[in-house]
Design a protein around this motif. Sequence first.
Motif, mmCIF file in Angstrom:
data_model
loop_
_atom_site.group_PDB
_atom_site.id
_atom_site.type_symbol
_atom_site.label_atom_id
_atom_site.label_comp_id
_atom_site.label_asym_id
_atom_site.label_seq_id
_atom_site.Cartn_x
_atom_site.Cartn_y
_atom_site.Cartn_z
ATOM 1 N N ILE A 12 0.592 -1.134 0.073
ATOM 2 C CA ILE A 12 0.085 -0.017 -0.025
ATOM 3 C C ILE A 12 0.826 0.967 0.033
ATOM 4 O O ILE A 12 0.648 2.109 -0.904
ATOM 5 N N GLN A 13 1.749 1.299 1.018
ATOM 6 C CA GLN A 13 2.442 2.375 1.167
ATOM 7 C C GLN A 13 3.622 2.650 -0.260
ATOM 8 O O GLN A 13 3.582 3.834 -0.595
ATOM 9 N N LYS A 14 4.126 1.742 -0.785
ATOM 10 C CA LYS A 14 4.780 1.783 -1.978
ATOM 11 C C LYS A 14 4.042 2.400 -3.142
ATOM 12 O O LYS A 14 4.221 3.509 -3.810
ATOM 13 N N ARG A 15 2.603 2.048 -3.036
ATOM 14 C CA ARG A 15 1.843 2.369 -4.351
ATOM 15 C C ARG A 15 1.293 3.695 -4.068
ATOM 16 O O ARG A 15 1.158 4.636 -4.874
ATOM 17 N N VAL A 16 1.176 4.101 -2.790
ATOM 18 C CA VAL A 16 0.783 5.520 -2.468
ATOM 19 C C VAL A 16 1.664 6.388 -2.959
ATOM 20 O O VAL A 16 1.495 7.513 -3.407
ATOM 21 N N GLN A 17 3.050 6.241 -2.952
ATOM 22 C CA GLN A 17 4.268 7.044 -3.134
ATOM 23 C C GLN A 17 4.224 7.005 -4.727
ATOM 24 O O GLN A 17 4.476 8.192 -5.343
ATOM 25 N N VAL A 18 4.037 5.969 -5.246
ATOM 26 C CA VAL A 18 3.936 6.222 -6.858
ATOM 27 C C VAL A 18 2.854 7.169 -7.464
ATOM 28 O O VAL A 18 2.940 7.824 -8.105
ATOM 29 N N LEU A 19 1.680 7.080 -6.771
ATOM 30 C CA LEU A 19 0.523 7.671 -7.241
ATOM 31 C C LEU A 19 0.913 9.120 -6.746
ATOM 32 O O LEU A 19 0.606 10.180 -7.521
#
Length: 170
Positions: A12-19
Amino acid sequence: MERELCVSKEAIQKRVQVLAKKISADYEGEEPVLVGVLNGAVFFFADLMRAICIPTKMDFVRATSYGSNMQSSGSVRLTKDIELPIEGKPVILVEDIVDSGLTLSYLKEKFEQRGASSLKICALIDKLERKEKDVFVDYCGFQIQEGFLVGYGLDCNEEYRYLPEIYRLK
Ligand code: IMP
Ligand code: MG
């Protein structure tokens, strides 16, 4: 109820950074108004907003399309409106999950009518199994095929919101 892990905290945290990186680049030089859909989107909203590295503003709506069960009631009602003016402003709707698409298509139309200069949708999860209304998700966290998901803000009858990961109920 039994549940199985669907998306880990780290994912989740990785994806939030990408978005957040993508939004920061797309809105460079602007100050978008992030409109979170209560209650489900709160953790996603807070993590996303803090990871975006351009100025943004925050506001919230609360919409109901669901009763107290796992079935959509088919109609959407706004029970809390935004308070910031959005006329001429770029708006990003931040939602937890797109299921039937009814909530977001209703909100999108409503905010476009109010004169937002642009309106995009950022959703943590785009559920693929059922879409009554075709909604284009501009910034999507995860595409998930099926199931009822809980955790990281998502609930089932107000339970499980506190879980840091996303689970599928069995
Ligand atoms: P809609 O069907 O796209 O209008 O989604 C309406 C709302 O139902 C979402 O904002 C969620 O709050 C909730 N919802 C839909 N699917 C799920 C799920 O799998 N878990 C938890 N909440 C859900
Ligand atoms: Mg919701």
